[in-house]
Design a protein around this motif. Structure first.
Motif, PDB file in Angstrom:
ATOM      1  N   GLY A  14       0.809  -1.362   0.045  1.00  0.00           N
ATOM      2  CA  GLY A  14       0.176  -0.086  -0.134  1.00  0.00           C
ATOM      3  C   GLY A  14       0.921   1.274   0.059  1.00  0.00           C
ATOM      4  N   ALA A  18       0.213   6.352   4.875  1.00  0.00           N
ATOM      5  CA  ALA A  18       0.951   5.478   5.651  1.00  0.00           C
ATOM      6  C   ALA A  18       2.110   4.847   4.877  1.00  0.00           C
ATOM      7  N   GLU A  37       1.597  -0.949  -4.762  1.00  0.00           N
ATOM      8  CA  GLU A  37       0.151  -0.110  -4.502  1.00  0.00           C
ATOM      9  C   GLU A  37      -0.789  -0.622  -5.703  1.00  0.00           C
ATOM     10  N   ARG A  38      -1.567  -1.521  -5.200  1.00  0.00           N
ATOM     11  CA  ARG A  38      -2.758  -1.765  -6.251  1.00  0.00           C
ATOM     12  C   ARG A  38      -3.333  -0.529  -7.213  1.00  0.00           C
ATOM     13  N   PHE A  41      -2.138   5.769  -9.611  1.00  0.00           N
ATOM     14  CA  PHE A  41      -2.369   7.200  -9.018  1.00  0.00           C
ATOM     15  C   PHE A  41      -2.352   8.264 -10.591  1.00  0.00           C
ATOM     16  N   HIS A  45      -9.731   9.014  -3.387  1.00  0.00           N
ATOM     17  CA  HIS A  45      -9.716   8.603  -1.925  1.00  0.00           C
ATOM     18  C   HIS A  45     -10.338   9.552  -1.033  1.00  0.00           C
ATOM     19  N   ILE A  46     -11.200   8.985  -0.073  1.00  0.00           N
ATOM     20  CA  ILE A  46     -11.836   9.691   0.764  1.00  0.00           C
ATOM     21  C   ILE A  46     -10.667  10.091   1.851  1.00  0.00           C
ATOM     22  N   GLY A 160      -4.498   0.012   4.350  1.00  0.00           N
ATOM     23  CA  GLY A 160      -5.736   0.839   4.728  1.00  0.00           C
ATOM     24  C   GLY A 160      -6.892   0.144   5.217  1.00  0.00           C
ATOM     25  N   PHE A 184     -21.302  10.280   0.445  1.00  0.00           N
ATOM     26  CA  PHE A 184     -20.590  11.597   0.177  1.00  0.00           C
ATOM     27  C   PHE A 184     -20.324  11.966  -1.262  1.00  0.00           C
ATOM     28  N   TRP A 215     -19.832  16.555   6.808  1.00  0.00           N
ATOM     29  CA  TRP A 215     -18.839  17.708   6.523  1.00  0.00           C
ATOM     30  C   TRP A 215     -19.063  18.344   5.409  1.00  0.00           C
ATOM     31  N   LEU A 283       0.307  -0.336   9.839  1.00  0.00           N
ATOM     32  CA  LEU A 283       0.475   1.134   9.922  1.00  0.00           C
ATOM     33  C   LEU A 283      -0.588   1.460   9.342  1.00  0.00           C
ATOM     34  N   GLY A 284      -1.062   3.015   9.788  1.00  0.00           N
ATOM     35  CA  GLY A 284      -2.163   3.549   9.336  1.00  0.00           C
ATOM     36  C   GLY A 284      -3.587   2.809   9.747  1.00  0.00           C
ATOM     37  N   PHE A 289      -8.639   2.509  12.906  1.00  0.00           N
ATOM     38  CA  PHE A 289      -9.344   3.732  12.381  1.00  0.00           C
ATOM     39  C   PHE A 289     -10.434   4.132  13.303  1.00  0.00           C
ATOM     40  N   SER A 295     -11.417  14.172  11.586  1.00  0.00           N
ATOM     41  CA  SER A 295     -10.369  14.044  10.736  1.00  0.00           C
ATOM     42  C   SER A 295      -8.990  13.953  11.124  1.00  0.00           C
TER      43      SER A 295
HETATM   44  C1  FAD Z   1     -16.118   8.757   5.506  1.00  0.00           C
HETATM   45  C2  FAD Z   1     -14.636   9.144   5.854  1.00  0.00           C
HETATM   46  C3  FAD Z   1     -13.882  10.434   5.859  1.00  0.00           C
HETATM   47  C4  FAD Z   1     -12.755  10.692   6.199  1.00  0.00           C
HETATM   48  N1  FAD Z   1     -12.356  11.954   6.195  1.00  0.00           N
HETATM   49  C5  FAD Z   1     -10.936  12.141   6.648  1.00  0.00           C
HETATM   50  C6  FAD Z   1     -10.605  13.533   6.676  1.00  0.00           C
HETATM   51  O1  FAD Z   1     -11.108  14.350   6.220  1.00  0.00           O
HETATM   52  N2  FAD Z   1      -9.278  13.584   7.212  1.00  0.00           N
HETATM   53  C7  FAD Z   1      -8.636  12.560   7.541  1.00  0.00           C
HETATM   54  O2  FAD Z   1      -7.399  12.861   7.832  1.00  0.00           O
HETATM   55  N3  FAD Z   1      -8.720  11.317   7.415  1.00  0.00           N
HETATM   56  C8  FAD Z   1     -10.249  11.086   6.837  1.00  0.00           C
HETATM   57  N4  FAD Z   1     -10.617   9.773   6.659  1.00  0.00           N
HETATM   58  C9  FAD Z   1      -9.683   8.744   7.070  1.00  0.00           C
HETATM   59  C10 FAD Z   1      -8.557   8.396   5.768  1.00  0.00           C
HETATM   60  O3  FAD Z   1      -9.249   8.051   4.801  1.00  0.00           O
HETATM   61  C11 FAD Z   1      -7.581   7.411   6.247  1.00  0.00           C
HETATM   62  O4  FAD Z   1      -7.308   7.491   7.681  1.00  0.00           O
HETATM   63  C12 FAD Z   1      -6.378   7.313   5.660  1.00  0.00           C
HETATM   64  O5  FAD Z   1      -6.522   7.390   4.131  1.00  0.00           O
HETATM   65  C13 FAD Z   1      -5.576   6.382   5.857  1.00  0.00           C
HETATM   66  O6  FAD Z   1      -4.312   6.231   5.413  1.00  0.00           O
HETATM   67  P1  FAD Z   1      -3.602   4.739   5.059  1.00  0.00           P
HETATM   68  O7  FAD Z   1      -2.511   5.056   4.133  1.00  0.00           O
HETATM   69  O8  FAD Z   1      -3.373   3.988   6.312  1.00  0.00           O
HETATM   70  O9  FAD Z   1      -4.748   3.976   4.097  1.00  0.00           O
HETATM   71  P2  FAD Z   1      -4.869   4.443   2.651  1.00  0.00           P
HETATM   72  O10 FAD Z   1      -5.103   5.739   2.483  1.00  0.00           O
HETATM   73  O11 FAD Z   1      -6.573   3.874   2.487  1.00  0.00           O
HETATM   74  O12 FAD Z   1      -3.987   3.881   1.504  1.00  0.00           O
HETATM   75  C14 FAD Z   1      -3.985   2.210   1.450  1.00  0.00           C
HETATM   76  C15 FAD Z   1      -3.489   2.128   0.104  1.00  0.00           C
HETATM   77  O13 FAD Z   1      -3.169   0.687   0.077  1.00  0.00           O
HETATM   78  C16 FAD Z   1      -3.697   0.254  -1.182  1.00  0.00           C
HETATM   79  N5  FAD Z   1      -3.739  -1.220  -1.043  1.00  0.00           N
HETATM   80  C17 FAD Z   1      -4.832  -1.743  -0.401  1.00  0.00           C
HETATM   81  N6  FAD Z   1      -4.675  -3.169  -0.343  1.00  0.00           N
HETATM   82  C18 FAD Z   1      -3.759  -3.449  -1.172  1.00  0.00           C
HETATM   83  C19 FAD Z   1      -3.111  -4.584  -1.263  1.00  0.00           C
HETATM   84  N7  FAD Z   1      -3.289  -5.841  -1.071  1.00  0.00           N
HETATM   85  N8  FAD Z   1      -1.836  -4.548  -2.346  1.00  0.00           N
HETATM   86  C20 FAD Z   1      -1.257  -3.097  -2.646  1.00  0.00           C
HETATM   87  N9  FAD Z   1      -1.724  -2.222  -2.126  1.00  0.00           N
HETATM   88  C21 FAD Z   1      -3.065  -1.958  -1.457  1.00  0.00           C
HETATM   89  C22 FAD Z   1      -4.819   1.208  -1.502  1.00  0.00           C
HETATM   90  O14 FAD Z   1      -5.068   1.128  -2.925  1.00  0.00           O
HETATM   91  C23 FAD Z   1      -4.385   2.246  -1.036  1.00  0.00           C
HETATM   92  O15 FAD Z   1      -3.810   2.973  -1.869  1.00  0.00           O
HETATM   93  C24 FAD Z   1     -11.854   9.496   6.387  1.00  0.00           C
HETATM   94  C25 FAD Z   1     -12.362   8.491   6.339  1.00  0.00           C
HETATM   95  C26 FAD Z   1     -13.860   7.789   6.143  1.00  0.00           C
HETATM   96  C27 FAD Z   1     -14.086   6.704   5.983  1.00  0.00           C
END
Ligand code: FAD
Length: 418
Positions: A14, A18, A37-38, A41, A45-46, A160, A184, A215, A283-284, A289, A295
């Motif tokens: 990913g 994170a 990363e699957r 870009f 993403h939300i 994630g 949303f 929001w 991580l992340g 979550f 946020s």
């Molecule tokens: C409704 C909603 C609103 C939100 N609003 C906010 C906000 O306003 N501000 C904020 O800070 N946070 C917000 N969040 C939270 C935020 O989206 C996440 O906390 C954040 O994206 C976490 O980052 P991450 O890198 O851990 O995961 P992600 O951003 O999800 O990144 C994970 C990555 O891993 C990739 N992946 C998944 N599985 C695999 C695999 N098997 N192999 C390879 N790649 C893979 C995915 O494609 C993705 O790109 C919100 C969440 C929700 C549900």
């Protein structure tokens, strides 16, 4: 693509905030890191509202906020249209600590900027490759992907909400007392009147609505992100339009604007009961979550990436990365940040904190800066009376009822993508 035979110091699944931040910090320290990363870009993403504690990490990684995508965010504004109440918490009022403002960003471009930075620091970021599994074999991790197997000294799961390892190990512990689902959308080409109404601060507006909250996040280039979160089961896409029709503010903001796709996500609040072990860490979001009302997600993902890499880099240098307890202290420090937000979110849904603090913060000179600091994501360092109050009770009611369930995992994405 690198050869299957190469031994990486760290393989990351990913490249969201994170994964990309972890890859960047590792590359900065001279380690051979690769992130698979699957997705390609930019992709939607939300998670579009950052906190000041995240800006600190961006500064450290020397990521320049491109004004085409990043807009300055002054703070958080709590709004109740029904009772005509409104209160702004500007990050400039916080206790000493991280920067005094933050950004609203479209994740498509933010995530690309982070991944590009990881690459420019020397990490490999490979798109279009899905990680399937990870196994520890002898002194190595073997990571199976859609493009073959790769070898590393350590594995970071940064997948994630897909939570690769937690799902495989059935270690997902749902938080059932928070919001259950969210729907949303984006609006484009906002009118001049809408831009004026948003105001110079570009605050996130957290709107109080029956059974949940909504929001309003202004984005660069006359865009707006709007969504609702419900604490009840049964949220439907149509409810977004019903809410827009009932909100005078949103009706004005979106008048004459073009609408994007409506998306939905559910079952996102949980913690991972096996967040680390021999040669791996989560991580992340794949670690934890908490409901998005404050946020905190991206900020916690970025700050914990930095914390994790500090520990991991020292262990890699000493050749001690196989220690199953390696991440215990770092995880506990990170968990305190997550728990601070969990305690706040629990009170948001279950107590009078919105009335007592967010609409009537006592002006006694100490609580307001302390509250603003927590809202700014400064939950790791220094003393803060508000954080201490949130964590004072040993009771953690949000952890009741937390047995792992498969049905929770099946409902991750109610419809569409995140
Ligand atoms: C409704 C909603 C609103 C939100 N609003 C906010 C906000 O306003 N501000 C904020 O800070 N946070 C917000 N969040 C939270 C935020 O989206 C996440 O906390 C954040 O994206 C976490 O980052 P991450 O890198 O851990 O995961 P992600 O951003 O999800 O990144 C994970 C990555 O891993 C990739 N992946 C998944 N599985 C695999 C695999 N098997 N192999 C390879 N790649 C893979 C995915 O494609 C993705 O790109 C919100 C969440 C929700 C549900």
């Amino acid at each position: 693509m690198s050869s299957e035979g190469a031994l990486y110091d760290v393989i990351i699944a990913g490249a969201g905030p994170a994964g990309a931040a972890a890859a960047s910090f590792l590359a900065k320290r001279g380690f051979k890191a690769i992130a698979f990363e699957r997705e390609h870009f930019p992709r939607f993403h939300i998670g579009e509202s950052l906190l000041p504690a995240a800006v600190e990490i961006l500064n450290e990684l020397e990521i320049e906020p491109d004004p085409d995508f990043f807009i300055f965010k002054r703070g958080a504004r709590f709004v109740c249209e029904r009772t005509n109440r409104e209160q702004v918490f500007a990050f400039s009022e916080a206790l000493a600590g991280p920067p005094r403002g933050a950004y609203q960003i479209e994740r498509a471009y933010f995530d690309r900027a982070l991944a590009d930075r990881a690459r420019s620091l020397g990490a490999e970021v490979i798109h279009g490759v899905r990680v399937l599994s990870m196994n520890v074999e002898g002194d190595e991790v073997r990571v199976a992907t859609t493009e073959g197997e790769h070898r590393g000294r350590y594995f970071i799961d940064a997948t994630g909400q897909d939570r690769l390892l937690a799902r495989q190990r059935r270690s997902v512990k749902p938080y059932r007392h928070f919001g259950k689902a969210s729907v949303f959308t984006h609006y484009f080409d906002l009118t001049d009147e809408a831009i004026e109404l948003i105001g110079e601060g570009n605050d996130i507006r957290i709107m109080m609505i029956p059974d949940g909250w909504a929001w309003i996040i202004p984005l660069a280039v006359r865009k707006l992100s709007v969504g609702i979160v419900s604490r009840k089961q049964g949220l439907k896409k149509e409810m977004l339009d019903e809410y827009f029709a009932s909100s005078p503010l949103i009706s004005q903001l979106i008048k004459g604007a073009r609408r994007g796709e409506t998306r939905m996500i559910g079952n996102y609040s949980f913690r991972n009961a096996i967040p680390y072990g021999a040669r791996f860490a989560c991580l992340g979001d794949s670690n934890c979550f908490i409901d998005p009302v404050f946020s905190s997600g991206v900020t916690l993902a970025l700050t914990s990436a930095k914390e994790m890499v500090e520990v991991l880099a020292a262990a890699l240098e000493r050749g001690e990365e196989d220690d199953p307890e390696l991440m215990r202290a770092s995880h506990e420090a990170t968990a305190e940040g997550y728990e601070t937000f969990a305690a706040l979110v629990y009170r948001f849904y279950n107590t009078k904190i919105v009335d007592n603090i967010f609409f009537n913060a006592p002006d006694d000179g100490s609580l307001r800066p302390a509250v603003t600091s927590v809202l700014g994501g400064n939950v790791f360092y220094g003393s803060n009376p508000f954080k201490e109050m949130l964590l004072a009770s040993k009771k953690r009611p949000w952890r009741d009822d937390e047995e792992a369930t498969e049905s929770f995992d099946e409902g991750i994405e109610a419809e569409g993508i995140i």
